[in-house]
Design a protein around this motif. Structure first.
Motif, PDB file in Angstrom:
ATOM      1  N   GLU A  18       0.988 -75.824 -28.606  1.00 15.12           N
ATOM      2  CA  GLU A  18       0.777 -74.539 -27.917  1.00 15.12           C
ATOM      3  C   GLU A  18       2.112 -73.876 -27.589  1.00 15.12           C
ATOM      4  N   ALA A  19       3.108 -74.680 -27.267  1.00 14.67           N
ATOM      5  CA  ALA A  19       4.436 -74.109 -26.973  1.00 14.67           C
ATOM      6  C   ALA A  19       5.012 -73.455 -28.234  1.00 14.67           C
ATOM      7  N   ARG A  20       4.821 -74.124 -29.382  1.00 11.28           N
ATOM      8  CA  ARG A  20       5.326 -73.536 -30.642  1.00 11.28           C
ATOM      9  C   ARG A  20       4.603 -72.232 -30.945  1.00 11.28           C
ATOM     10  N   ALA A  21       3.297 -72.227 -30.722  1.00  8.12           N
ATOM     11  CA  ALA A  21       2.512 -71.006 -30.977  1.00  8.12           C
ATOM     12  C   ALA A  21       2.975 -69.886 -30.031  1.00  8.12           C
ATOM     13  N   TRP A  22       3.272 -70.242 -28.792  1.00 15.19           N
ATOM     14  CA  TRP A  22       3.774 -69.251 -27.814  1.00 15.19           C
ATOM     15  C   TRP A  22       5.057 -68.613 -28.354  1.00 15.19           C
ATOM     16  N   LEU A  23       5.954 -69.470 -28.886  1.00 13.73           N
ATOM     17  CA  LEU A  23       7.251 -68.966 -29.368  1.00 13.73           C
ATOM     18  C   LEU A  23       7.073 -68.020 -30.554  1.00 13.73           C
ATOM     19  N   VAL A  24       6.130 -68.357 -31.427  1.00 10.59           N
ATOM     20  CA  VAL A  24       5.868 -67.487 -32.584  1.00 10.59           C
ATOM     21  C   VAL A  24       5.338 -66.139 -32.080  1.00 10.59           C
ATOM     22  N   GLU A  25       4.409 -66.213 -31.137  1.00 10.32           N
ATOM     23  CA  GLU A  25       3.818 -64.982 -30.602  1.00 10.32           C
ATOM     24  C   GLU A  25       4.871 -64.145 -29.862  1.00 10.32           C
ATOM     25  N   PHE A  26       5.731 -64.834 -29.116  1.00 10.48           N
ATOM     26  CA  PHE A  26       6.776 -64.094 -28.398  1.00 10.48           C
ATOM     27  C   PHE A  26       7.675 -63.372 -29.405  1.00 10.48           C
ATOM     28  N   HIS A  27       8.042 -64.091 -30.459  1.00  8.93           N
ATOM     29  CA  HIS A  27       8.938 -63.507 -31.466  1.00  8.93           C
ATOM     30  C   HIS A  27       8.291 -62.282 -32.127  1.00  8.93           C
ATOM     31  N   GLN A  28       6.970 -62.342 -32.296  1.00 13.09           N
ATOM     32  CA  GLN A  28       6.281 -61.183 -32.884  1.00 13.09           C
ATOM     33  C   GLN A  28       6.297 -60.001 -31.909  1.00 13.09           C
ATOM     34  N   SER A  29       6.124 -60.303 -30.616  1.00 12.08           N
ATOM     35  CA  SER A  29       6.111 -59.221 -29.608  1.00 12.08           C
ATOM     36  C   SER A  29       7.510 -58.691 -29.341  1.00 12.08           C
ATOM     37  N   MET A  30       8.481 -59.613 -29.404  1.00  8.50           N
ATOM     38  CA  MET A  30       9.856 -59.238 -29.055  1.00  8.50           C
ATOM     39  C   MET A  30      10.805 -60.027 -29.963  1.00  8.50           C
ATOM     40  N   PRO A  31      11.136 -59.484 -31.138  1.00 13.86           N
ATOM     41  CA  PRO A  31      11.988 -60.229 -32.077  1.00 13.86           C
ATOM     42  C   PRO A  31      13.328 -60.625 -31.458  1.00 13.86           C
ATOM     43  N   ALA A  52      13.739 -75.195 -26.954  1.00 10.33           N
ATOM     44  CA  ALA A  52      15.162 -74.954 -27.254  1.00 10.33           C
ATOM     45  C   ALA A  52      15.377 -74.761 -28.760  1.00 10.33           C
ATOM     46  N   GLU A  53      14.600 -75.494 -29.549  1.00 10.79           N
ATOM     47  CA  GLU A  53      14.754 -75.438 -31.010  1.00 10.79           C
ATOM     48  C   GLU A  53      14.570 -74.018 -31.565  1.00 10.79           C
ATOM     49  N   ARG A  54      13.611 -73.268 -30.969  1.00 10.32           N
ATOM     50  CA  ARG A  54      13.309 -71.953 -31.536  1.00 10.32           C
ATOM     51  C   ARG A  54      13.690 -70.791 -30.621  1.00 10.32           C
ATOM     52  N   ALA A  55      14.149 -71.126 -29.404  1.00  8.71           N
ATOM     53  CA  ALA A  55      14.391 -70.065 -28.420  1.00  8.71           C
ATOM     54  C   ALA A  55      15.454 -69.090 -28.900  1.00  8.71           C
ATOM     55  N   ARG A  56      16.486 -69.664 -29.516  1.00  5.19           N
ATOM     56  CA  ARG A  56      17.639 -68.836 -29.853  1.00  5.19           C
ATOM     57  C   ARG A  56      17.277 -67.708 -30.826  1.00  5.19           C
ATOM     58  N   GLU A  57      16.309 -67.957 -31.705  1.00  5.77           N
ATOM     59  CA  GLU A  57      16.007 -66.906 -32.688  1.00  5.77           C
ATOM     60  C   GLU A  57      15.443 -65.651 -32.010  1.00  5.77           C
ATOM     61  N   SER A  58      14.900 -65.810 -30.796  1.00  7.25           N
ATOM     62  CA  SER A  58      14.421 -64.638 -30.047  1.00  7.25           C
ATOM     63  C   SER A  58      15.363 -64.247 -28.923  1.00  7.25           C
ATOM     64  N   GLY A  59      16.455 -64.984 -28.768  1.00  6.06           N
ATOM     65  CA  GLY A  59      17.388 -64.678 -27.678  1.00  6.06           C
ATOM     66  C   GLY A  59      16.890 -65.153 -26.326  1.00  6.06           C
ATOM     67  N   LEU A  60      15.981 -66.137 -26.327  1.00  6.95           N
ATOM     68  CA  LEU A  60      15.494 -66.695 -25.062  1.00  6.95           C
ATOM     69  C   LEU A  60      16.426 -67.783 -24.574  1.00  6.95           C
ATOM     70  N   GLU A  61      16.481 -67.947 -23.250  1.00  4.18           N
ATOM     71  CA  GLU A  61      17.188 -69.086 -22.659  1.00  4.18           C
ATOM     72  C   GLU A  61      16.149 -70.098 -22.192  1.00  4.18           C
ATOM     73  N   VAL A  62      16.599 -71.340 -21.970  1.00  3.75           N
ATOM     74  CA  VAL A  62      15.685 -72.403 -21.556  1.00  3.75           C
ATOM     75  C   VAL A  62      16.195 -73.021 -20.264  1.00  3.75           C
ATOM     76  N   GLY A  63      15.254 -73.403 -19.416  1.00  4.57           N
ATOM     77  CA  GLY A  63      15.626 -74.101 -18.185  1.00  4.57           C
ATOM     78  C   GLY A  63      14.558 -75.105 -17.819  1.00  4.57           C
ATOM     79  N   SER A  64      14.830 -75.865 -16.762  1.00  4.67           N
ATOM     80  CA  SER A  64      13.874 -76.880 -16.316  1.00  4.67           C
ATOM     81  C   SER A  64      13.239 -76.441 -14.998  1.00  4.67           C
ATOM     82  N   GLN A  65      12.150 -77.092 -14.655  1.00  8.97           N
ATOM     83  CA  GLN A  65      11.434 -76.754 -13.408  1.00  8.97           C
ATOM     84  C   GLN A  65      11.941 -77.570 -12.220  1.00  8.97           C
TER      85      GLN A  65
END
Ligand code: PEP
Length: 255
Positions: A18-31, A52-65
């Motif tokens: 589901e996290a991978r699918a989220w990243l694909v969807e995010f990239h479609q909404s906001m390349p 982290a593996e796919r975040a960079r392609e959309s310019g997302l940063e990653v953090g922990s809770q």
């Protein structure tokens, strides 16, 4: 100038698929996350490498809770700030109200976590917020300011970009009931004034202060329009990639 941030707290939701699918969807909404805004995903620990593996392609940063107050050692179930850095995390939330409430975390412990995060090179996102009875008693500002100062005890940060405060009234988290933009602004001003006394005015003027608590696309623009609110910490709405992209767009639109 303070660069606005939207940070999505996924809590204990989503499988790796589901996290991978989220990243694909995010990239479609906001390349690409627009310059002038930071969008940070805060997944559960096991999902951090997946994101982290796919975040960079959309310019997302990653953090922990969350993060351990310890560096390394025999602390079963804990996660070290250095392990998070090694996985590509840049931020660590500390003191979320669910941790304060369900795990009894005190501001003293949270300050140790914030120090550890900063020491490892993570930017702590220090959460504070009052329960409803404190707001009803008219004591919200002093309660939240005390909570913040306690949670920052001993923290030495020279770069104001490396500290983020999130004001999240407990009664607004996951309830569908958010603070008014005016209340979010008043609390942010009180926190910034306290930061100016704790650090110095110049430093305090550059620390990002986020609002969190039932943020959604419909209420975010009015909250973001307030001069001392620099973004949002978003729970429920961040689980929908398209909504999170819309929030990032709003935060970056220079309202
Ligand atoms: C949160 O968990 O930090 C939060 C603000 O949740 P929600 O947006 O769902 O209220």
């Amino acid at each position: 100038m303070r660069t606005p941030i939207v940070a999505g707290n996924w809590k204990m939701h989503l499988t790796p698929e589901e996290a991978r699918a989220w990243l694909v969807e995010f990239h479609q909404s906001m390349p690409e996350v627009p310059s002038g805004v930071e969008a940070v995903v805060l997944p559960a620990f096991p999902l951090i490498p997946v994101v982290a593996e796919r975040a960079r392609e959309s310019g997302l940063e990653v953090g922990s809770q969350d993060v351990s107050a310890h560096r390394w050692g025999a602390y079963t179930g804990e996660v070290s700030a250095w392990q998070l850095v090694g996985l590509g995390a840049r931020y660590a939330v500390v003191g979320h109200s669910e941790r304060r409430q369900y795990w009894g975390e005190t501001s003293a412990l949270i300050s140790e976590k914030a120090r550890r995060a900063a020491e490892a090179g993570l930017t702590p996102i220090v959460c504070v917020g009052e329960p409803l009875e404190v707001r009803s008693a008219g004591e919200a500002e002093s309660y939240v300011v005390d909570q913040m100062l306690g949670s920052l005890e001993g923290l030495a940060v020279s770069d104001p970009d490396r500290l983020v405060i999130a004001y999240e009234p407990v009664w607004a988290i996951g309830t569908g009931r958010s603070a008014t933009p005016e209340d979010a602004e008043a609390m942010s001003v009180a926190l910034r004034e306290a930061l100016a006394r704790r650090f110095e005015p110049d430093f305090a003027g550059r620390v990002r202060i986020l609002y969190g608590g039932s943020v959604k696309v419909e209420n975010f623009a009015a909250i973001m329009a307030k001069p001392n609110v620099d973004g949002g910490l978003v729970g429920g709405a961040s689980l929908r990639a398209e909504a999170f992209a819309a929030l990032a767009r709003l935060a970056g639109s220079g309202l």
